[in-house]
Design a protein around this motif. Structure first.
Motif, PDB file in Angstrom:
ATOM      1  N   ASP A   1       0.849  -1.184   0.000  1.00  0.00           N
ATOM      2  CA  ASP A   1       0.000   0.000   0.000  1.00  0.00           C
ATOM      3  C   ASP A   1       0.891   1.243   0.000  1.00  0.00           C
ATOM      4  N   PRO A   2       0.652   2.210  -0.910  1.00  0.00           N
ATOM      5  CA  PRO A   2       1.484   3.427  -0.953  1.00  0.00           C
ATOM      6  C   PRO A   2       1.504   4.192   0.362  1.00  0.00           C
ATOM      7  N   LYS A   3       0.483   4.010   1.220  1.00  0.00           N
ATOM      8  CA  LYS A   3       0.422   4.731   2.487  1.00  0.00           C
ATOM      9  C   LYS A   3       1.036   3.947   3.645  1.00  0.00           C
ATOM     10  N   SER A   4       1.583   2.774   3.361  1.00  0.00           N
ATOM     11  CA  SER A   4       2.261   2.001   4.412  1.00  0.00           C
ATOM     12  C   SER A   4       3.367   2.841   5.038  1.00  0.00           C
ATOM     13  N   ARG A   5       3.445   2.818   6.358  1.00  0.00           N
ATOM     14  CA  ARG A   5       4.487   3.573   7.046  1.00  0.00           C
ATOM     15  C   ARG A   5       5.802   2.805   6.991  1.00  0.00           C
ATOM     16  N   VAL A   6       6.852   3.537   6.654  1.00  0.00           N
ATOM     17  CA  VAL A   6       8.166   2.911   6.579  1.00  0.00           C
ATOM     18  C   VAL A   6       9.178   3.744   7.353  1.00  0.00           C
ATOM     19  N   SER A   7      10.207   3.064   7.813  1.00  0.00           N
ATOM     20  CA  SER A   7      11.346   3.729   8.429  1.00  0.00           C
ATOM     21  C   SER A   7      12.306   4.172   7.345  1.00  0.00           C
ATOM     22  N   MET A   8      12.775   5.404   7.463  1.00  0.00           N
ATOM     23  CA  MET A   8      13.827   5.919   6.585  1.00  0.00           C
ATOM     24  C   MET A   8      15.115   6.063   7.389  1.00  0.00           C
TER      25      MET A   8
END
Length: 303
Positions: free
Chosen positions: A208-215
């Motif tokens: 999902d494009p709105k999935s939260r990810v760590s940068m």
């Protein structure tokens, strides 16, 4: 409470970029991406910056950063190297690259005694991220409550190839339930549409494009050094024969969560990340910075 520290992961060899991107010029007066990160951190209230580098980079890094930052923020350096004895590991293992981002953080264990934020040298995160993290590190952080800046994966991709991201499962209360490092996330045509996917082995999974990810924008206390060191010893023993194995920050955060030693608040941001994984990304980054300057977000000359 003391001012938080900014820990910058700058020891990477930039194999996909093709040169030392940590000191490459992106701003109109030769500013690096790191310059913009430090500018935002100073304005947000950080009191110290620690560069984690390879020792052979030291003279060049000092030449680029020390004079311009003098009197603005305290500067220190830590070295990520191949010496395992300083972590109580009595063996030598031949590798071409260091042991990954969590090993890089561990390299600064003697340089940091206060709450701190970890970022990548080659990622442009935006003012909002530093303001929110500085507030967290001065008002909420504890050994039992840490944080990560949660970007939407759709705002963090390169058009020129795959990227690595820590994909988060987030609870309704806004806390991280788990984080998994996905090392191949990219755009792919599926059923006639441009989709975001990650690849693991031979399996391709849509995201999902709105999935939260760590940068790799994390808020920690020094407790993480103790935990990471114990994990690193185990990791080295299990992966001594794998020269490409890497010890990632999300693995440490996930361990803290799964063992109930700490919660991680996922601080949401809608900021559009940009960065330089590939040489082709450079023009996009330069254009993005010029637009931010034109919009008044940054002065034309930072320091």
């Amino acid at each position: 409470m003391s001012k938080p520290t900014l820990l910058i992961l700058a020891a990477g060899m930039a194999s996909r970029y093709g040169s030392l991107k940590q000191i490459d010029a992106f701003g109109p007066h030769g500013e690096t991406i790191i310059d913009y990160s430090i500018y935002d951190a100073i304005n947000a209230g950080f009191g110290k910056v620690v560069f984690i580098i390879r020792e052979e980079f030291l003279d060049k890094m000092k030449e680029v950063f020390d004079e311009k930052l003098k009197g603005k923020i305290e500067v220190d350096y830590a070295f990520q190297d191949f010496d395992l004895k300083k972590y109580g590991i009595d063996r030598e293992i031949e590798r071409a690259k260091p042991w990954g981002t969590a090993h890089a953080v561990l390299s600064a264990k003697n340089n940091v005694n206060e709450p701190f934020c970890v970022i990548n040298a080659d990622d442009f995160y935006g003012t909002d991220s530093y303001q929110k993290m500085a507030k967290f590190l001065t008002t909420e952080v504890s050994d039992e409550q840490m944080a990560l800046m949660g970007f939407q994966v759709g705002n963090t991709l390169s058009d020129y190839g795959y990227v690595s991201r820590g994909v988060c499962e987030v609870s309704p209360s806004g806390h991280m339930e788990s984080v998994t490092e996905r090392t191949k996330i990219y755009y792919k045509e599926l059923e006639g549409e441009k989709k975001i996917v990650f690849e693991e082995g031979d399996v391709i999974t849509e995201l999902d494009p709105k999935s939260r990810v760590s940068m790799n924008f994390w808020g920690f206390t020094p407790k993480v050094f103790e935990v990471a060191e114990g994990m690193f010893k185990d990791f080295v023993e299990k992966n001594a024969e794998d020269p490409k194995s890497e010890f990632f920050i999300p693995s440490v955060a996930d361990y803290l969560v799964q063992t109930k030693q700490a919660d991680f608040k996922v601080i949401p941001t809608s900021s559009k990340w940009f960065g330089v994984t590939y040489k082709e990304d450079k023009e996009i980054v330069q254009a993005s910075i010029l637009k931010l300057i034109a919009d008044g977000a940054y002065p034309e000359k930072l320091f």
